[in-house]
Design an enzyme around this catalytic site. Structure first.
Site, PDB file in Angstrom:
ATOM      1  CG  MET A 293      -2.038  -1.279   1.105  1.00 43.76           C
ATOM      2  SD  MET A 293      -3.538  -0.676   1.937  1.00 43.76           S
ATOM      3  CE  MET A 293      -3.161  -0.787   3.463  1.00 43.76           C
ATOM      4  CB  CYS A 294       0.237   4.548  -0.977  1.00 43.79           C
ATOM      5  SG  CYS A 294      -0.280   3.346  -2.389  1.00 43.79           S
TER       6      CYS A 294
END
Lengths: 257, 257
Positions: free
Chosen positions: B1-2
């Protein structure tokens, strides 16, 4: 008024050399001090740098001069404000999305009597005639092709017609691209050069800088550079005729009916 | 994810200190190596930098770390790809125009079952779930207010509803701003800190760097910094609760119904 710089190539190329000369016109060799900007397409992606400072003293322009970003479709602009104050939102190029692609536009000229009516899809953010003209162009071609992106042959006449209509209201030199199509319209002043094998050395007008492209290129490379006035003093630039709307592809101008 | 980083202030402020720590997570202290981006509002204007390179080795990120750009609304993102390949068009933040203003969006999360149907006004350019979600948010609020930009009190419930709908399909932490409104939605993980007088020194977690804000600020300054996880180890960060959609204004979170 402003100055335009464009590049269209058959292979991703950096624009450092041309931008070096062009950026000098933003406060050193010319007085286009009211901001600048540049857009690089990388596939469908689009990277943009804009700044309301003069290009000659902008740290962001310095990055663009020295950091080689490789792209096939580039549009740059240095601004001398005619309409709209000196502000970031009035710096060209402008960008919008149409049919799932980014479209980028920069304008040199002045359209004092241009007051388009409210549009369904696009609204300007700043207050330049240029951004209004860009919005009207996109609105017109979007309304003409509600089903989606047409072929170049179908798109061109629609772009031609709205370009002619806006051109009647003033000076309207522009560059327009979606990363695949690349259009350049000459209203009063625009020229281009095609660099291809055999490559030679080129010397800038605005800076004492020479680059020998034969050392940097493959024989199959081809690059078109489009600018308001020539950037080099030892190459032959082709003047685009007033009223011409050229479509560049793979570094070559096509002239569609 | 980020990971997400946002800033909302009552006076234009640079984000160099926070970005220094944040950018280290893009390949040095964490593995979010698949691109990064940042958007700065300056009035209605919006300056964006994006790069498909890791933030720790991107020359453009280096410029952003050292060149103080003053802004009241900033949204930044470092990417670890879940959907969509590593490409410029898939880097956050994304930007579109709505009601004559730029809107900017960045997402942390994953929406594996999110397949919105065709929209009238907005289409994604890349192929991330994030850009699709952004397009659906703008489409929804535009369709809800065809007459133009509503008050925050009218806009909020519409944004709340579409946010909840999308959140049911996965993880949906996001930051969204038009340069005036600033929204941050916590689905799983988001926190913030308010810096205001009396200012003190702050020390980064990801780099051994301390800044004494009392030397750099006026007593009236107020800055909210929003991030996926805390950026400093000597300040108290407030955890945003899952499901909360906060509206920041002048460096303070409002909680609307």
């Amino acid at each position: 008024m402003c100055q335009l710089l464009g590049m269209n190539c058959n292979t991703p190329t950096d624009i450092c050399f041309s931008f070096e000369g062009f950026a000098a016109r933003g406060g050193k060799t010319d007085d286009h001090r009211d901001g600048w900007g540049i857009a690089f397409f990388e596939g469908k992606g689009c990277r943009m740098f804009i700044d309301a400072k003069p290009s000659i003293s902008s740290p962001i322009a310095e990055l663009v001069r020295y950091y080689p970003i490789h792209s096939t479709h580039v549009i740059a602009h240095i601004r001398k404000a005619t309409q709209g104050e000196i502000a970031l939102e009035n710096c060209h190029p402008f960008r919008r999305e149409l049919w799932g692609r980014y479209w980028v536009f920069a304008h040199n000229g002045d359209l004092p009597e241009f007051h388009p009516t409210a549009m369904q899809y696009y609204q300007p953010v700043g207050n330049t005639d240029s951004e209004k003209a860009f919005c009207l162009i996109l609105e017109t071609i979007r309304q003409s092709f509600p089903e989606g992106r047409p072929s170049l042959e179908k798109l061109y006449p629609v772009l031609r017609e709205i370009t002619d209509k806006i051109s009647e209201l003033g000076i309207f030199n522009y560059l327009l691209s979606d990363g695949e199509y690349f259009f350049s319209h000459c209203s009063t002043k625009l020229c281009y050069i095609i660099r291809q094998a055999p490559f030679a050395a080129a010397h800038l007008i605005d800076q004492d800088l020479t680059v020998d492209f034969s050392e940097l290129t493959k024989p199959s490379d081809r690059v078109a550079v489009i600018a308001t006035t020539p950037l080099t003093d030892n190459e032959v630039w082709t003047i685009i005729k007033p009223g011409e709307l050229l479509t560049f592809q793979d570094g070559l101008p096509l002239q569609l009916a």
